[in-house]
Structure formats: structure tokens, C-alpha cells
Design a protein around this motif. Structure first.
Motif, short mmCIF file in Angstrom:
data_model
loop_
_atom_site.label_atom_id
_atom_site.label_comp_id
_atom_site.label_asym_id
_atom_site.label_seq_id
_atom_site.Cartn_x
_atom_site.Cartn_y
_atom_site.Cartn_z
N ASN A 97 0.81 -1.22 0.00
CA ASN A 97 0.00 0.00 0.00
C ASN A 97 0.85 1.27 0.00
OD1 ASN A 97 -2.64 -1.07 -0.06
ND2 ASN A 97 -2.43 -1.64 2.09
N ALA A 98 2.15 1.10 -0.21
CA ALA A 98 3.03 2.28 -0.14
C ALA A 98 3.57 2.66 -1.51
CB ALA A 98 4.15 2.02 0.86
N GLY A 99 2.82 2.38 -2.55
CA GLY A 99 3.21 2.82 -3.88
C GLY A 99 4.10 1.84 -4.61
N GLN A 103 8.77 4.55 -5.04
CA GLN A 103 8.14 5.36 -3.98
C GLN A 103 8.45 4.76 -2.60
OE1 GLN A 103 4.21 5.06 -5.86
NE2 GLN A 103 3.97 7.26 -5.53
N ARG A 107 10.48 6.66 0.38
CA ARG A 107 9.91 6.82 1.73
C ARG A 107 10.88 6.26 2.78
NH1 ARG A 107 5.94 3.13 3.88
NH2 ARG A 107 5.11 3.94 5.83
N CYS A 110 13.86 8.68 3.17
CA CYS A 110 13.39 9.88 3.89
C CYS A 110 13.29 9.58 5.39
CB CYS A 110 12.04 10.26 3.30
SG CYS A 110 11.46 11.85 3.82
N GLN A 111 12.76 8.40 5.73
CA GLN A 111 12.59 8.03 7.13
C GLN A 111 13.95 7.80 7.80
OE1 GLN A 111 9.85 8.16 8.80
NE2 GLN A 111 10.59 7.27 10.71
N TYR A 114 15.43 11.18 8.46
CA TYR A 114 14.66 11.81 9.54
C TYR A 114 15.06 11.24 10.91
CZ TYR A 114 10.69 12.84 12.57
OH TYR A 114 9.92 13.25 13.64
N ASP B 54 3.42 8.14 7.31
CA ASP B 54 2.67 6.86 7.32
C ASP B 54 1.16 6.99 7.15
OD1 ASP B 54 5.13 5.73 7.80
OD2 ASP B 54 4.87 5.73 9.97
N ARG B 68 -2.02 3.83 -4.69
CA ARG B 68 -1.91 4.06 -3.24
C ARG B 68 -0.46 4.34 -2.88
NH1 ARG B 68 -5.95 -0.24 -0.23
NH2 ARG B 68 -7.87 0.81 -0.88
N ALA B 69 -0.29 5.21 -1.90
CA ALA B 69 1.06 5.50 -1.40
C ALA B 69 0.92 5.89 0.07
CB ALA B 69 1.67 6.64 -2.20
N LYS B 70 2.06 5.96 0.77
CA LYS B 70 2.03 6.42 2.17
C LYS B 70 2.94 7.62 2.32
CE LYS B 70 0.67 2.27 4.57
NZ LYS B 70 1.12 1.09 5.32
N THR B 71 2.55 8.55 3.15
CA THR B 71 3.36 9.75 3.32
C THR B 71 4.71 9.40 3.94
OG1 THR B 71 2.32 10.19 5.45
CG2 THR B 71 1.41 11.33 3.56
N ASP B 72 5.74 10.12 3.50
CA ASP B 72 7.07 9.92 4.06
C ASP B 72 7.25 10.82 5.29
OD1 ASP B 72 7.63 12.47 3.12
OD2 ASP B 72 8.69 11.77 1.33
N ALA B 73 8.47 10.86 5.80
CA ALA B 73 8.73 11.64 7.03
C ALA B 73 8.44 13.13 6.82
CB ALA B 73 10.16 11.43 7.48
N ASN B 74 8.41 13.59 5.56
CA ASN B 74 8.06 14.99 5.28
C ASN B 74 6.56 15.16 5.06
OD1 ASN B 74 10.78 15.81 5.34
ND2 ASN B 74 11.05 15.04 3.25
N ARG B 78 3.98 11.55 -3.81
CA ARG B 78 4.02 12.09 -5.17
C ARG B 78 3.57 11.00 -6.13
NH1 ARG B 78 6.60 15.87 -8.63
NH2 ARG B 78 7.33 14.89 -10.53
N TYR B 79 2.70 11.37 -7.05
CA TYR B 79 2.25 10.43 -8.08
C TYR B 79 2.81 10.89 -9.42
CZ TYR B 79 -1.01 8.98 -4.48
OH TYR B 79 -1.56 8.54 -3.31
N TYR B 92 -7.59 7.36 2.40
CA TYR B 92 -8.60 6.30 2.33
C TYR B 92 -8.75 5.48 3.61
CZ TYR B 92 -4.71 3.08 1.69
OH TYR B 92 -3.57 2.36 1.88
N PHE B 123 -7.56 -1.88 -5.77
CA PHE B 123 -7.38 -2.28 -4.38
C PHE B 123 -8.74 -2.55 -3.74
CE2 PHE B 123 -3.60 0.31 -5.20
CZ PHE B 123 -2.60 -0.46 -4.65
#
Lengths: 167, 345
Positions: A97-99, A103, A107, A110-111, A114, B54, B68-74, B78-79, B92, B123
């Protein structure tokens, strides 16, 4: 018409791969000069080649992604995502689910950055608050030297393991 | 001056991105440069306006074509590889009241362009069932709302929880074996255009933690503090420093799954360290709840097991004496009210 046979494609592909491994070794030596100082070229090529195989398991195929993955491998260890303490990294690389793979890698990097920054900032804040000892310059140098020695022992890959059988 | 590990990795990563191509290893063909593709970005922030990692973000083209993607630490996703046009964007995994659009801005030209083709997938939708959650020690509405993807007030104000709300009064003070109803999650999407960056806010997260420090009943104001937080899943959390306010409060944002907060108060020889379990206080109408509050206020409680023993009775008597209440050693109404007033919950 020019026909390229399968056998020829294989040779071409192997040559391209070796060329890429060489380029990656050069790149890593430039970026991680100190860390890779004690490693021979043959050993480094073997490590890079194995790491590239690992990277492909996570769908990382582009030059850019492979290069970024190798940066992590040198920073955290060649099979970093297999270490129990880095289980979260494996999760990041395989989360459906993380692209797409690029991607996921983005991620993860980046983590990692961080976490390192937060840990460093936390350490500095505790030092300023007096909850941990502030190392003076001399002590810090000794500490660094000790770390380097330990690092060299840990990364002395070229020497065969002494299992006690040799006279 | 030697560089930090973070600086080393950052430099190596920047070099990797600028010196290497996006071609596959061994590939001989590059994507057609004439095929123009576009990008779209989203950033998710929390109540403290800081990036949230996350968070699941979905970009939908049709009922069966999703990314679908998950946010990074920032807090960013991006698609790439999108055809120019409109899509539907959503967090979602969250209920419709748990997030909102803050604003949107056009991406700079260099970031708005993209190459390749996005790999759309179908999905399965996330679960939308109503759940009866049996509370265990250490859980509160804020923690559970985060876990199930809700804005805390949505859960607390849900009609099915009216009786619990009436008896517990405070959403962050639940008792083990309370039943909290988690409503069925409701979807929300916003229209999104390629070439834009969308700023979204996750509501109710992180939570605010306030701890008051008193000395002889007076606020300890203007004292420097340093707060370190641990979470149930061992996240790396940035320490926070500041000065206690005029009422003696330490006030910091903490992740909803925070389990302990360590407060270092003051510097030098006056330095003191306090550790708090977060979400572990029982309701005030229980003996354990009274014992926990008295302990946090500095009274000597030998056993917090919920049994009215001698040390609890002595602590209550001392508390009653200090607050000019009738000294009975019993948890009567006036004692409970005064304790609630002092403890704030």
C-alpha cells in the motif's frame, strides 16, 4: 537484417551488468571514502553485486534506485533489511500500500534521514540540558578513533575467517 | 568538523539522484521523450502543522484504477506518470471527519512534469464495519480514534457511546473493560488536478499533553523543561523543550500512541526527572483512579491495585487535611471533587 541470438544477448547483458557494478563501486568509493577504505575492489564488487540482487527482489531496477539502495547498504550493512532491528525497513520496502518500488525506497530513505536527524538533535538537546555528558574535543577524538578501529575490524572482509584449523 | 551520519546519507542520496538515470539496469530502450506525463503531490500535516508520516493516500482514476502511497517523514506523497486531467484524492484509511483540505498550490514546472506510466491497480476497499471495542489498560479515545482512523470527537460524540460518555466524562480516561463503539468509517474524496500540490490536515492528531508542576500548591512557572516521549511501536520522536507557563504547565504535542513521557525539569543542581505513563489513569469514580491521581500529586501510595488499604486511607487523610476538607480517610464526594479540580481530570 541484424539478428542477435540469445547467447549474444546474455553476453551483452553480463557485460552491461559488470559495467554497472564497476560504476556503482566507483560511486560508492567516492561517497563513502572512509567506510570503504579497507575493502578490496574484488570484495566490493561481490558485495555490490549481491546487494543488487537483493534490490531487484524489491522491484528496484533503475540505475537511480539501485544507487540509492546501495547507499543504504553501505550505511546500515550489506543486508541491512534482514537484520531484526531493521525489520521496519523491510516492511517499508515491501508494503503493497506504499506505492511502487521507487516510492517505497524514497519513503524509506526519507525516514532513515529523519530518524538520524532526530536522534542527533535529541542528543544535542540532552547535552545542552545537562542530562548527558558533553564530550570535550579530546574525548570526542578518542571516541571517534575507537569507533574507526571497531569499524575496521567489522569491515575487514578480505581476510579469511580464522577457524583455528590453520597452523 | 566531521559530518553527521544524516548529512553523509543525504549527500550520497543527492548524488545518486543527480548522477544516475532512471533506465533499468541492462535496459537498452528509454521511455519515449515525446510522451508527456504529469505529476500530482499531496502533503499531510497534523494539528501542530507539522508533517505526518505513514498516512495512506489514494489517487483514483476510476472505480477499479487506483494508486496508493504512504506519506514519508516529510508528510509527502508524489504520483508520477499521470495523464493530464482530474482525479479523486483521499486519505482512504480515515473517516470523512478525520481530515480536510487546507489549501492547494501549483507545482513548480520542474516538478509538474513526469515520465513513464503510472501502474493503476484495483485495491479492495478498507473495512467499514462498526466495531465494539473492549478497552484495555492504557487505552483512551484519542489512541483508539487514531488506530481506527477517526477524529476523536466523532467517536466520543457518537450516539452509541452516549452512556459511556455520561459515566466517564473525560474521553481520555476510560476504564479497562469499558466498551467503546467505533462507528463504520465513511469515505470522502476531493477532486484533484495534475500539476498541483494538495495540503491536507489530519484532525485530532497529534494530541496535546499538558502536565502541571506545583510546589507547595503554587505553580512552578518559567522553569525550563525537556520532554522525551516513547511510543508503543518504538517510533523515533523528537524531544521538545520550552519553559513552563504562568500556571506551571508543560505543554507539548505527542503522538496518539505515546506510552510514556519523561519530563526533565530545570537545569543544573535543581534538575529533576519525572516519568509519566500516558493514558493509564483510571476514572475518578474508581479506587484505582483515586490512587493514581494521589500518587501523581506526590502522595505516598504503596499499592495501586484498587484496594482501599491503609496507605491509601492515610494518603486521602493527608490530602483532605491539605485541602481543608473533613478528614475522614474515605473517598467522599467533596474529596473526589477537590481531587478532580486539582488533577484537572
Amino acid at each position: 537484417m541484424l539478428t542477435i541470438r540469445n547467447a549474444q544477448m546474455k553476453v551483452l547483458s553480463a557485460q552491461q551488468r559488470q559495467k554497472f557494478v564497476d560504476a556503482m563501486c566507483e560511486f560508492l568509493r567516492l561517497q563513502f571514502k572512509q567506510e570503504l577504505e579497507g575493502i578490496s575492489q574484488t570484495s566490493l564488487e561481490g558485495k555490490v553485486s549481491a546487494a543488487l540482487n537483493n534490490a531487484s527482489r524489491y522491484g528496484l531496477r533503475s540505475h537511480r534506485d539501485c544507487c540509492r539502495y546501495l547507499n543504504l547498504a553501505v550505511t546500515y550493512g550489506w543486508e541491512f533489511e534482514q537484520l531484526p532491528e531493521n525489520a521496519w525497513m523491510l516492511e517499508y520496502l515491501t508494503d503493497p500500500n506504499a506505492g511502487n518500488p521507487s516510492q517505497r525506497l524514497q519513503r524509506l530513505i526519507c525516514q532513515c534521514i529523519y530518524k538520524m536527524e532526530v536522534e542527533e538533535n535529541n542528543r544535542q538537546m540532552h547535552e545542552a540540558f545537562g542530562t548527558i555528558e558533553n564530550l570535550d574535543a579530546d574525548e570526542e577524538e578518542q571516541y571517534d578513533e575507537l569507533e574507526e578501529d571497531e569499524l575496521l575490524i567489522a569491515k575487514d572482509w578480505d581476510k579469511p575467517f580464522d577457524l583455528g584449523q590453520n597452523p | 568538523m566531521t559530518s553527521t551520519p544524516a548529512e553523509n546519507l543525504k549527500a550520497a542520496d543527492q548524488a545518486a539522484q543527480s548522477h544516475s538515470s532512471q533506465l533499468g539496469v541492462g535496459d537498452t530502450a528509454a521511455p519515449c521523450p515525446l510522451k508527456q506525463r504529469h505529476a500530482l503531490e499531496a502533503r499531510v500535516i497534523g494539528e501542530d502543522d507539522k508533517p505526518l508520516a505513514d498516512i495512506g493516500v489514494e489517487l483514483r482514476k476510476s472505480a477499479t484504477e487506483k494508486l496508493r502511497a504512504k506519506t514519508d517523514a516529510n508528510g509527502a506523497v508524489r504520483y508520477d506518470g499521470l495523464q493530464a486531467g482530474g482525479y479523486q484524492l483521499s486519505l482512504y484509511e480515515l473517516d470523512q471527519e478525520a481530515w480536510e483540505l487546507v489549501n492547494q498550490e501549483p507545482l513548480p514546472d520542474a516538478l509538474a512534469k513526469s515520465s513513464g506510466d503510472a501502474s493503476w491497480q484495483d485495491f479492495p476497499p478498507p473495512s467499514r464495519e462498526k466495531i465494539d471495542h473492549l478497552v484495555i489498560e492504557g487505552e483512551c479515545v484519542t489512541k483508539l480514534a487514531d488506530r481506527y482512523g477517526f477524529f476523536p470527537d466523532t467517536v466520543w460524540d457518537w450516539p452509541d457511546n452516549a452512556q459511556l460518555k455520561q459515566s466517564r466524562k473525560d474521553m481520555n480516561v476510560l476504564a479497562p473493560e469499558d466498551t467503546l463503539v467505533i462507528p463504520a468509517r465513511r469515505d470522502k474524496e476531493i477532486p484533484a488536478q495534475t500539476g498541483n500540490r494538495y495540503h491536507l490536515k489530519r484532525k485530532g492528531i497529534p494530541a496535546k499533553l499538558k502536565i502541571r508542576f506545583l510546589i507547595a500548591g503554587e505553580p512552578r512557572d518559567n522553569v525550563p523543561y525537556l520532554v522525551s516521549v516513547t511510543t508503543l511501536d518504538a517510533q523515533t520522536v523528537a524531544d521538545q523543550q520550552g519553559m513552563t507557563d504562568a500556571e506551571g504547565f508543560v505543554s507539548v504535542f505527542v503522538p496518539p500512541n505515546a506510552s510514556t513521557a519523561t519530563v526533565v525539569l530545570d537545569k543544573g543542581e535543581w534538575q529533576e526527572t519525572y516519568e509519566f505513563n500516558i493514558g493509564y489513569i483510571d476514572p475518578i469514580d474508581t479506587v484505582r483512579g483515586v490512587q493514581g491521581r494521589l500518587r501523581d500529586l506526590g502522595y505516598d501510595i504503596e499499592n495501586e491495585g484498587g484496594v482501599m488499604d491503609e496507605s491509601t486511607r492515610a494518603a486521602i487523610q493527608l490530602f483532605q487535611l491539605n485541602h481543608k476538607l473533613p478528614v475522614t480517610g474515605e473517598i467522599d464526594m467533596s474529596t473526589r471533587e477537590q481531587l478532580k479540580k486539582i488533577y484537572l481530570t
